[in-house]
Design an enzyme around this catalytic site. Structure first.
Site, PDB file in Angstrom:
ATOM      1  N   ASN A 139     -39.152  76.829 100.242  1.00  0.00           N
ATOM      2  CA  ASN A 139     -40.012  77.062 101.090  1.00  0.00           C
ATOM      3  C   ASN A 139     -39.582  77.076 102.428  1.00  0.00           C
ATOM      4  O   ASN A 139     -38.849  76.179 103.251  1.00  0.00           O
ATOM      5  CB  ASN A 139     -40.542  75.459 101.340  1.00  0.00           C
ATOM      6  CG  ASN A 139     -41.683  75.395 102.201  1.00  0.00           C
ATOM      7  OD1 ASN A 139     -42.048  76.196 103.045  1.00  0.00           O
ATOM      8  ND2 ASN A 139     -42.331  74.117 102.217  1.00  0.00           N
TER       9      ASN A 139
ATOM     10  N   ARG B  14     -42.793  79.049  97.923  1.00  0.00           N
ATOM     11  CA  ARG B  14     -44.008  78.806  98.600  1.00  0.00           C
ATOM     12  C   ARG B  14     -44.356  79.990  99.681  1.00  0.00           C
ATOM     13  O   ARG B  14     -43.681  80.499 100.399  1.00  0.00           O
ATOM     14  CB  ARG B  14     -43.886  77.533  99.524  1.00  0.00           C
ATOM     15  CG  ARG B  14     -45.240  77.162 100.254  1.00  0.00           C
ATOM     16  CD  ARG B  14     -45.140  76.085 101.275  1.00  0.00           C
ATOM     17  NE  ARG B  14     -46.344  75.994 102.070  1.00  0.00           N
ATOM     18  CZ  ARG B  14     -46.516  75.437 103.376  1.00  0.00           C
ATOM     19  NH1 ARG B  14     -45.364  75.142 103.906  1.00  0.00           N
ATOM     20  NH2 ARG B  14     -47.599  75.098 103.709  1.00  0.00           N
TER      21      ARG B  14
ATOM     22  N   HIS C 107     -53.255  74.138 102.374  1.00  0.00           N
ATOM     23  CA  HIS C 107     -52.993  73.207 101.486  1.00  0.00           C
ATOM     24  C   HIS C 107     -53.500  73.047 100.002  1.00  0.00           C
ATOM     25  O   HIS C 107     -53.687  72.210  99.472  1.00  0.00           O
ATOM     26  CB  HIS C 107     -53.395  72.084 102.161  1.00  0.00           C
ATOM     27  CG  HIS C 107     -53.070  71.457 103.478  1.00  0.00           C
ATOM     28  ND1 HIS C 107     -53.694  71.099 104.814  1.00  0.00           N
ATOM     29  CD2 HIS C 107     -51.596  71.571 104.007  1.00  0.00           C
ATOM     30  CE1 HIS C 107     -52.876  70.975 105.760  1.00  0.00           C
ATOM     31  NE2 HIS C 107     -51.750  70.968 105.427  1.00  0.00           N
TER      32      HIS C 107
ATOM     33  N   ARG D 213     -53.335  70.031 116.840  1.00  0.00           N
ATOM     34  CA  ARG D 213     -54.329  71.343 116.834  1.00  0.00           C
ATOM     35  C   ARG D 213     -55.700  70.703 117.271  1.00  0.00           C
ATOM     36  O   ARG D 213     -56.080  69.536 116.874  1.00  0.00           O
ATOM     37  CB  ARG D 213     -54.514  71.932 115.482  1.00  0.00           C
ATOM     38  CG  ARG D 213     -53.141  72.801 115.285  1.00  0.00           C
ATOM     39  CD  ARG D 213     -53.323  73.532 113.769  1.00  0.00           C
ATOM     40  NE  ARG D 213     -51.999  74.025 113.421  1.00  0.00           N
ATOM     41  CZ  ARG D 213     -51.373  73.865 112.274  1.00  0.00           C
ATOM     42  NH1 ARG D 213     -52.173  73.123 111.319  1.00  0.00           N
ATOM     43  NH2 ARG D 213     -50.307  74.354 112.098  1.00  0.00           N
TER      44      ARG D 213
ATOM     45  N   GLU E  17     -46.175  69.057  96.559  1.00  0.00           N
ATOM     46  CA  GLU E  17     -46.277  70.623  96.482  1.00  0.00           C
ATOM     47  C   GLU E  17     -45.026  71.370  95.644  1.00  0.00           C
ATOM     48  O   GLU E  17     -45.431  72.219  95.034  1.00  0.00           O
ATOM     49  CB  GLU E  17     -46.470  71.066  97.925  1.00  0.00           C
ATOM     50  CG  GLU E  17     -47.753  70.665  98.299  1.00  0.00           C
ATOM     51  CD  GLU E  17     -47.915  70.697  99.706  1.00  0.00           C
ATOM     52  OE1 GLU E  17     -47.385  69.751 100.696  1.00  0.00           O
ATOM     53  OE2 GLU E  17     -48.619  71.794 100.435  1.00  0.00           O
TER      54      GLU E  17
END
Ligand code: ADP
Length: 400
Positions: free
Chosen positions: A7, A91, A180, A241, A385
Site C-alpha cells: 500500500n 492497493r 473505502h 476534512r 483491507e
C-alpha cells in the site's frame, strides 16, 4: 501460497505478507518519511520479533528494496528468498469507471491506471510507483491491482451523478466514485457471515469511521450509495476534512480570506473537520479527552460528528427502504464505544434496539451491539483491507 500486499502512499509504504490459505499474517511493516529526513523502516513479524531501521530512503523503489531485504533477512525475515512470493497485491486508490473489480496488472491495465491519475493526483501516482518498482525488482511475479473505488461501481446513476451540466460528466468523468470500497465490501460480507445472514438479501449501512470517514448503503450485496464523491472530501465530517459543505461557503471564504484554489483545497482537506471546529486535534481520543475536561469546542465537534453520521444513516435507510444491518468499522468505529452509542441513540423508530452493556468499553473486538430482539442488527466489525487485497490476489492468480 505467499501473497505480498503493498500500500504505497506519497511518503510511506505499508506492507503485509500472508500465507493466504491459512489467512495467516507472517509479517507486516511500514516505511515512512520517504524522501524526507528521518526515514525509517519498521518490521513486525507474527512471532513478535520487531525491528526498526533508520535508513536513508530517497524514493519508493529504494523503500521497496529495503522491505524485500528485511522480509528475507536471516534474523528478522519470514522468507528464505524472494522466490517464495507467489503474487503481489497492490492497493490502488482510484480506478475511475475503468475498473469495477480487482485485476491482473498488465501493460494495458497500467495504461488505464495512468489515465485515472487526474482523478486522484495525490494518491494514484505513489500506487503506480509501487507497481513500477515491483515490476522492475520482481518481474516474473504476477501483480494484482485492488481499487478503493471498484466496489462502488454498482451504484445507480441517480446516486453517482452530480447535478452539474451533464456534458461535464461526459467530458471529464465528474461523478461520485466513493472510496473505502475494499473496507465496506469486507466488513459487510464479514458481518453477514458471522450473523449467518444472506448477503444478497440485506439492506446494510456500513460506517467506516477513521481519520478519513465514509458511509455506504449496500443493498442486496451491491453498493447502492456512498458518502465520499469524486474526491474523499464529500460526506461525513472527518478528522481534517469538512465533509458536506455549502459550496457557497467556499466561494465566500475564498473572497473574504483572499485564498487561491490551492489554499482553499488545503482548507477543506487539511484544516477543517474535527480539527477545525475543536481547535484541539484531528485525533478523536484527544478531542474526547478535551471534551471530558469541559472544552466546549471539542464538545461541539463531537456533537456535529455524531449528528452527521446519524443523518446519513437516516438518509440511507430511506434510500434503501429500510435497514437490516448497521456496521461500525475504522479506527473510531472499532475503538469508540461512546461514538457508537451516541450515533445509535434514538433509532428505536427504525427498529434498532441498542445494547449499551454489550457496547460499553469494547475496543477493537468483533461484536454484536444490538439487543437479541433488535430488528436492525448492529455490529462492530474490524476492517482488514490488506487481507481482502491478499484474497483477491489469490483468487486471480489461482485462475491464471
Ligand atoms: P485512517 O486509516 O483513516 O488514517 P484510522 O482508521 O486509523 O484512520 O482511525 C484513526 C482514528 O481512530 C483517530 O481519530 C483515532 O483517534 C481513532 N482511534 C484509534 N484508537 C482509538 C481508541 N482507542 N479510542 C478512540 N478513538 C480511537
Amino acid at each position: 501460497m505467499k501473497i505480498f500486499v503493498l500500500n504505497c502512499g506519497s511518503s510511506s509504504i505499508k506492507y503485509q505478507l500472508f500465507n493466504i490459505e491459512q489467512k495467516e499474517l507472517l509479517t507486516k511493516g511500514i516505511v515512512e518519511k520517504i524522501g524526507l529526513k528521518g526515514s525509517f523502516l519498521k518490521n513486525k513479524r507474527n512471532d513478535g520479533d520487531s525491528v526498526k531501521l533508520k535508513i536513508e530512503i530517497p524514493n519508493h523503489q529504494e523503500g521497496i528494496k529495503h522491505i524485500l531485504d528485511i522480509i528475507t533477512d536471516k534474523s528478522h525475515g519470514s522468507l528464505k528468498n524472494l522466490n517464495e512470493i507467489n503474487a503481489i497485491g497492490h492497493r490502488v486508490v482510484h480506478g475511475g469507471e475503468k475498473f469495477n473489480s480487482s485485476v491482473l496488472i498488465t501493460d494495458e491495465v497500467i495504461q488505464k491506471m495512468e489515465e485515472c491519475i487526474e482523478l486522484a493526483p495525490l494518491h494514484n501516482p505513489p500506487n503506480l510507483k509501487g507497481i513500477y518498482s515491483m515490476k522492475k525488482l520482481l518481474p516474473d511475479i504476477p501483480q494484482i491491482g485492488v481499487f478503493d473505488t471498484a466496489f462502488h461501481q454498482t451504484m445507480p446513476a441517480k446516486s453517482f451523478m452530480y447535478a452539474i451540466p451533464y456534458s461535464l460528466y461526459e467530458k471529464h468523468s465528474i461523478r461520485r466514485y466513493g472510496f473505502h470500497g475494499t473496507s465496506h465490501r469486507y466488513v459487510s460480507q464479514r458481518a453477514c457471515e458471522t450473523l449467518n445472514l444472506d448477503y444478497s438479501k440485506q439492506k446494510i449501512i456500513s460506517c467506516h469511521l477513521g481519520n478519513g470517514a465514509s458511509i455506504a448503503a449496500i443493498k442486496n450485496g451491491k453498493s447502492f450509495d456512498t458518502s465520499m464523491g469524486l474526491t474523499p472530501i464529500e460526506g461525513l465530517m472527518m478528522g481534517t476534512r469538512t465533509g458536506d459543505l455549502d459550496l457557497g461557503v467556499l466561494f465566500y471564504i475564498m473572497n473574504k480570506e483572499n485564498l487561491n484554489s490551492k489554499e482553499a483545497y488545503a482548507l477543506v482537506n487539511k484544516q477543517s473537520g474535527v480539527l477545525g471546529v475543536s481547535g484541539v486535534s484531528n485525533d478523536m481520543r484527544e478531542v474526547e479527552d478535551a471534551a471530558r475536561n469541559g472544552n466546549e469546542r471539542a464538545k461541539l465537534a463531537l456533537e456535529m460528528y455524531f449528528y452527521r453520521v446519524k443523518k446519513y444513516i437516516g438518509a440511507y435507510a430511506a434510500a434503501m427502504g429500510g435497514v437490516d444491518l448497521l456496521i461500525f468499522t475504522g479506527g473510531i468505529g472499532e475503538n469508540g464505544p461512546e461514538t457508537r452509542e451516541d450515533i445509535c441513540k434514538d433509532f428505536e423508530f427504525l427498529g434498532l434496539e441498542f445494547d449499551k452493556e454489550k457496547n460499553a468499553g469494547k475496543r477493537g473486538e468483533e461484536i454484536v451491539i444490538s439487543k437479541a430482539n433488535s430488528k436492525v442488527k448492529v455490529t462492530v466489525t474490524p476492517t482488514d483491507e490488506e487481507l481482502v487485497i491478499a484474497q483477491d490476489t489469490y483468487e486471480i492468480v489461482t485462475k491464471l
